[in-house]
Design a protein around this motif. Structure first.
Motif, short mmCIF file in Angstrom:
data_model
loop_
_atom_site.label_atom_id
_atom_site.label_comp_id
_atom_site.label_asym_id
_atom_site.label_seq_id
_atom_site.Cartn_x
_atom_site.Cartn_y
_atom_site.Cartn_z
N SER A 113 6.75 1.75 11.79
CA SER A 113 6.18 0.81 10.95
C SER A 113 4.75 0.69 11.55
O SER A 113 4.68 0.58 12.57
CB SER A 113 6.87 -0.02 10.72
OG SER A 113 6.11 -0.99 9.66
N PRO A 114 3.63 0.46 10.44
CA PRO A 114 2.47 0.14 10.99
C PRO A 114 2.57 -1.37 11.74
O PRO A 114 1.49 -1.92 12.40
CB PRO A 114 1.43 -0.06 10.10
CG PRO A 114 2.08 1.22 8.87
CD PRO A 114 3.88 0.67 9.22
N LEU A 150 6.26 1.67 5.38
CA LEU A 150 4.79 1.20 5.28
C LEU A 150 4.53 -0.34 5.04
O LEU A 150 3.41 -0.98 5.18
CB LEU A 150 4.25 2.05 4.05
CG LEU A 150 4.05 3.36 4.28
CD1 LEU A 150 3.76 4.28 3.36
CD2 LEU A 150 3.27 3.71 5.62
N ARG A 152 3.39 -2.74 3.07
CA ARG A 152 2.53 -3.50 2.23
C ARG A 152 3.06 -3.36 0.63
O ARG A 152 3.20 -2.29 0.02
CB ARG A 152 1.26 -3.00 2.42
CG ARG A 152 0.51 -2.94 3.66
CD ARG A 152 0.64 -4.57 4.32
NE ARG A 152 -0.22 -5.44 3.50
CZ ARG A 152 -1.47 -5.97 4.04
NH1 ARG A 152 -2.00 -5.46 4.88
NH2 ARG A 152 -1.95 -6.92 3.10
N ILE A 159 -4.08 -2.89 1.79
CA ILE A 159 -3.16 -2.28 2.59
C ILE A 159 -3.66 -2.34 4.18
O ILE A 159 -2.98 -1.72 4.98
CB ILE A 159 -3.11 -0.93 2.21
CG1 ILE A 159 -4.66 -0.22 2.20
CG2 ILE A 159 -2.59 -0.83 0.70
CD1 ILE A 159 -4.49 1.33 2.22
N LEU A 162 -3.44 0.07 7.12
CA LEU A 162 -2.97 1.42 6.68
C LEU A 162 -4.17 2.43 6.34
O LEU A 162 -3.98 3.57 5.96
CB LEU A 162 -1.92 1.26 5.54
CG LEU A 162 -0.55 1.05 5.78
CD1 LEU A 162 -0.35 -0.16 6.69
CD2 LEU A 162 0.33 1.14 4.43
N ARG A 163 -5.30 1.72 6.07
CA ARG A 163 -6.59 2.60 5.62
C ARG A 163 -7.00 3.42 6.62
O ARG A 163 -7.82 4.60 6.52
CB ARG A 163 -7.70 1.65 5.13
CG ARG A 163 -7.48 0.83 4.04
CD ARG A 163 -8.64 0.19 3.47
NE ARG A 163 -8.29 -0.76 2.34
CZ ARG A 163 -8.21 -0.05 1.21
NH1 ARG A 163 -8.51 1.14 0.96
NH2 ARG A 163 -8.22 -0.93 0.15
N MET A 168 -2.46 7.27 10.37
CA MET A 168 -1.49 7.59 9.48
C MET A 168 -0.93 9.09 9.44
O MET A 168 0.18 9.53 9.40
CB MET A 168 -1.51 7.39 8.10
CG MET A 168 -1.56 5.53 7.86
SD MET A 168 -0.10 4.81 8.59
CE MET A 168 1.24 5.55 7.82
N GLY A 183 7.59 2.98 0.67
CA GLY A 183 6.55 2.38 0.32
C GLY A 183 6.23 2.26 -0.91
O GLY A 183 6.95 2.59 -1.93
N LEU A 188 -0.38 1.20 -2.61
CA LEU A 188 -0.69 2.26 -1.87
C LEU A 188 -1.66 3.01 -2.75
O LEU A 188 -2.74 3.64 -2.15
CB LEU A 188 0.18 3.05 -1.35
CG LEU A 188 1.32 2.20 -0.31
CD1 LEU A 188 2.47 3.09 -0.09
CD2 LEU A 188 0.28 1.95 1.03
N TYR A 194 -3.45 7.78 0.14
CA TYR A 194 -2.21 7.73 -0.32
C TYR A 194 -1.99 8.20 -1.52
O TYR A 194 -0.86 8.63 -1.92
CB TYR A 194 -1.77 6.19 -0.17
CG TYR A 194 -1.52 5.78 1.35
CD1 TYR A 194 -0.40 5.94 2.08
CD2 TYR A 194 -2.69 5.10 1.93
CE1 TYR A 194 -0.69 5.51 3.39
CE2 TYR A 194 -2.97 4.58 3.05
CZ TYR A 194 -1.59 5.09 4.10
OH TYR A 194 -1.72 4.67 5.22
#
Length: 214
Positions: A113-114, A150, A152, A159, A162-163, A168, A183, A188, A194
């Motif tokens: 996970s981020p 993910l 968010r 996000i 995650l950008r 990713m 997610g 997203l 995404y």
């Protein structure tokens, strides 16, 4: 101004070379797992050795949690995000789909996970044979089966990091034989990366909704 920090060392080295060569065949992951990265980052030039495929059913799945009220939360101390309902869903999906598989005991397995706070909650729900770590800590590693949570989920489509699509891309290419990404598509899909990943999954029948499992 990023002062050049938005470019990796490898990118800077490549800019100084007169000739570069693409190693166009990968031998590490199922062809379906490699397909999106090949399309998005390598103009579909990346090929896959078919011999690496192991039959664990569909090799890549995106599970959309939109509309499930799996809302993100921010930990007040660490300032890291988590999504408890998404974590519970991931644990439930694993128990029903991976733990019951005939090859389950032989497979190497991980959840990434981020967000560190999400890994802490996942550790509370999953048995110890699952390695659980952040995207950054997992770099350079690989497993037979990988889930990505993910986290968010918000009405503003925020996000955060995650950008960082290169980060990713690394996460999406850590699984050898089976990748499951969980997610909120509504959050997203405002981001082009995404949006294209979700479209790729829809076009190839790799897309499911969480409602199918609830």
């Amino acid at each position: 101004i990023r002062l050049g920090l938005d470019k990796s060392i490898m990118e800077q080295v490549l800019q100084s070379l007169n000739q570069t060569y693409l190693l166009d065949t990968q031998y590490r992951m199922h062809p379906d797992i490699a397909a999106f990265s090949s399309k998005y980052f390598y103009e579909n030039k990346l090929k896959s050795d078919q011999a690496i495929a192991l039959d664990l059913g569909v090799a890549i799945t995106f599970i959309d949690t939109s509309g499930c009220s799996f809302d993100e939360e921010l930990d007040n101390i660490s300032r890291s995000y988590f999504n408890m309902e998404e974590a519970k869903f991931v644990a439930k999906h694993i128990k029903e789909n991976i733990d019951l598989h005939p090859l389950a005991a032989e497979l190497s397995k991980a959840i990434i996970s981020p967000y560190k706070e999400q890994t802490i909650r996942l550790e509370q729900l999953l048995p110890k044979e699952w390695e659980i770590d952040t995207v950054d800590s997992f770099q350079g590693n690989e497993k037979d089966v990988i889930y990505i949570s993910l986290v968010r989920s918000n009405t503003e489509s925020k996000i955060g990091f995650l950008r960082d699509v290169r980060r990713m891309n690394v996460a999406l290419t850590r699984a050898r034989h089976k990748l499951v990404v969980v997610g909120d598509a509504a959050t997203l899909a405002k981001d082009p990366f995404y949006a294209q990943f979700i479209q790729f999954c829809e076009e190839n029948n790799f897309y499911q909704t969480a409602w199918e499992w609830m």
